[in-house]
Design an enzyme around this catalytic site. Structure first.
Site, short mmCIF file in Angstrom:
data_model
loop_
_atom_site.label_atom_id
_atom_site.label_comp_id
_atom_site.label_asym_id
_atom_site.label_seq_id
_atom_site.Cartn_x
_atom_site.Cartn_y
_atom_site.Cartn_z
N ASP A 298 0.83 -1.21 0.00
CA ASP A 298 0.00 0.00 0.00
C ASP A 298 0.86 1.26 0.00
OD1 ASP A 298 -2.26 -1.49 0.02
OD2 ASP A 298 -2.90 -0.95 2.04
N GLU B 103 -11.84 -7.18 0.51
CA GLU B 103 -12.07 -8.62 0.43
C GLU B 103 -13.15 -9.09 1.40
OE1 GLU B 103 -7.56 -9.84 -0.96
OE2 GLU B 103 -7.96 -9.74 1.18
N THR C 257 -7.35 -14.40 -6.02
CA THR C 257 -5.99 -13.94 -6.24
C THR C 257 -4.97 -15.09 -6.18
OG1 THR C 257 -4.36 -12.38 -5.42
CG2 THR C 257 -5.83 -13.32 -3.80
N GLU D 210 -6.47 -12.78 -10.30
CA GLU D 210 -5.47 -11.72 -10.07
C GLU D 210 -4.19 -12.38 -9.57
OE1 GLU D 210 -6.80 -8.91 -7.11
OE2 GLU D 210 -8.64 -8.46 -8.21
N ASN D 211 -3.08 -11.67 -9.68
CA ASN D 211 -1.87 -12.11 -8.97
C ASN D 211 -1.85 -11.42 -7.61
OD1 ASN D 211 -1.53 -9.83 -10.84
ND2 ASN D 211 0.53 -9.63 -9.97
N LEU E 224 1.03 -10.74 -5.66
CA LEU E 224 2.17 -9.85 -5.44
C LEU E 224 2.71 -9.39 -6.79
CD1 LEU E 224 3.93 -12.05 -2.71
CD2 LEU E 224 2.51 -10.03 -2.31
#
Ligand SMILES: *[C@@H]1O[C@H](CO)[C@@H](O)[C@H](O)[C@H]1NC(C)=O
Ligand SMILES: *[C@@H]1O[C@H](CO)[C@@H](O)[C@H](O)[C@H]1NC(C)=O
Length: 449
Positions: free
Chosen positions: A108, A193, A353, A388-389, A391
């Site tokens: 973040d 989430e 993810t 999604e990935n 990292l």
């Protein structure tokens, strides 16, 4: 079956088999703040580059903390600038209703708290936040315990979320009708989430691969737990979460609750009661918000919600880290099927993810098994699955095996519906080796057959 029905079924089948997988890209967290877009010139040039690279669209958070500056007073100026840029570039837009704070989690680069009129309620009543056993609290997302409490300028969180989505829809109606805005992802918890904030990086409470802690100690959740325990004929079960569940950085084997050494472990009647209540409460919160989203947006856009990829301790029988997050994936329960079934009631896509990750021998980490389980949950409930990935795989240089793993996971159980790459960075677009590797991946996904 009529001729058209047969034809339609044939077309659907064909689409499922040869479906190319569109790749979207998440925009940087720091692209917007209270003064609007932080660097519109840079952003426009990046959007042009994404478009030229074959990217389908861009995903952006719509931060509640930036928009609803006081109760029912909304400022969409920054997002209007953004929407118009996306549209003129010819990209699609996936907008996330981000009712959580930005900052304090992995990667973040931002600090956007919840709206100040919400924080000021929290200053005099800390129980509007999720709390752990030590009574630590977390200002990332309002506790589901107050979903129905009119504590915020006379409004409940559920009505606040619904009003926000309604305002968003009205403001950006022309982007929906022109098919620029194609998807709304609805935030249901921390990080957007569907989960409890069981593993908190802020204040160094948690580090990988601790099991995390149950978050049910605000007075509203405790009252609900007590009522459920009393109704189950065991009022003694309603005092709090399990007292032997360790702390944020414990391993399952350090605890009684997640092993056989405890008399009150997760597979006893008490353990089952508590875990049932904890997960059902989370799912019911998700359902309340998603049913609002469905009534606001109808079928005008695709709707999605995100499930967290808690891959550590997956290979441990207890699935401890999933349990503290609210995913009851033990005692013969399929947590992800249960969540997907709730999503299916409202036609919500399952956004998941960690597609780039591989199983490991440490910390019971099994991301591939987890992707498989969640993928089948979506298939068996008939809903779309977006990947999604977890990292960044291009920091500072992209690694090909990350893209290869994503491609494998995105196709091996039948093609997924869409993939969103995390995330647009200078490393991705300004380094030509990285950019070439990424655009080859985009075209491979597009031609996935
Ligand atoms: C609305 O937000 C923009 C930045 O996105 C800011 O420049 C403007 O002052 C805000 N308007 C009000 C009335 O606060
Ligand atoms: C939980 O505890 C009970 C009773 O002590 C025991 O029989 C059971 O094997 C334990 N379960 C696990 C998974 O350790």
């Amino acid at each position: 079956m009529g001729r058209w029905a047969i034809y339609a079924a044939g077309v659907l089948c064909l689409v499922a088999i040869v479906g190319s997988i569109p790749v979207n890209v998440m925009l940087p967290l720091d692209m917007i703040d209270a003064n609007g877009l932080t660097n519109p010139t840079q952003l426009q040039s990046d959007l042009n580059k994404l478009k030229a690279g074959g990217v389908n669209g861009v995903m952006s958070d719509i931060w509640w903390g930036l928009v609803e500056t006081s109760s029912k007073s909304y400022n969409w100026t920054g997002y209007q600038q953004l929407a118009s840029m996306i549209k003129s570039t010819g990209l699609k837009w996936q907008a996330v209703m981000s009712f959580h704070k930005c900052g304090g989690n992995v990667g973040d680069s931002c600090n956007i708290p919840l709206p100040s009129w919400i924080l000021s309620v929290g200053n005099s009543n800390k129980d509007i936040w999720y709390r752990d056993e030590q009574y630590g609290y977390d200002e990332e997302y309002i506790s589901l315990g107050v979903d129905d409490q009119a504590l915020f300028s006379g409004r409940t969180p559920l009505s606040i979320y619904k009003d926000f989505m309604n305002e968003f829809k009205t403001t950006f109606a022309s982007y929906i009708s022109s098919s620029t805005l194609t998807e709304i992802q609805v935030g249901l918890g921390p990080c957007g989430e569907t989960r409890y904030p069981s593993y908190q990086l802020q204040d160094n409470k948690w580090t990988y691969c601790g099991i995390g802690e149950f978050q049910c100690y605000d007075k509203y959740m405790l009252a609900d737990l007590q009522a459920a325990a009393t109704a189950a004929g065991h009022s003694e079960w309603g005092k709090g979460g399990p007292s032997n569940a360790g702390t944020y950085n414990s391993y399952p084997s350090d605890t009684g609750f997640f092993t056989s050494s405890g008399t009150d472990n997760y597979s006893t009647d008490y353990g089952k009661f508590f875990l049932d209540w904890y997960t059902e409460t989370l799912i019911s919160h998700g359902e309340s918000v998603l049913s609002s989203a469905k009534s606001v947006f109808g079928t005008s856009v695709e709707l999605a919600a995100k499930v967290s990829g808690i891959h550590w301790w997956y290979s441990d029988n207890s699935h401890a880290a999933e349990l503290t997050a609210g995913y009851y994936n033990t005692n013969q329960n399929d947590a992800y099927y249960i969540i997907a079934s709730m999503f299916a009631k409202y036609g919500i896509a399952f956004d998941f993810t960690c597609l780039e990750m591989t199983d490991s021998s440490s910390c019971g980490s099994r991301p591939e098994e987890l992707v498989k389980q969640t993928r089948y949950a979506a298939i068996n409930t008939g809903i779309n699955y977006d990947g999604e990935n977890a990292l960044d795989i291009c920091n500072p240089t992209c690694y090909q095996s990350g893209f290869d793993e994503i491609y494998k996971e995105a196709t091996q159980y039948g093609n997924i519906h869409a993939f969103t790459y995390l995330r647009l960075t200078r490393n991705l677009v300004d380094n030509s080796a990285n950019w070439n590797m990424f655009t080859s991946f985009v075209s491979k996904m597009k031609s996935a057959g």
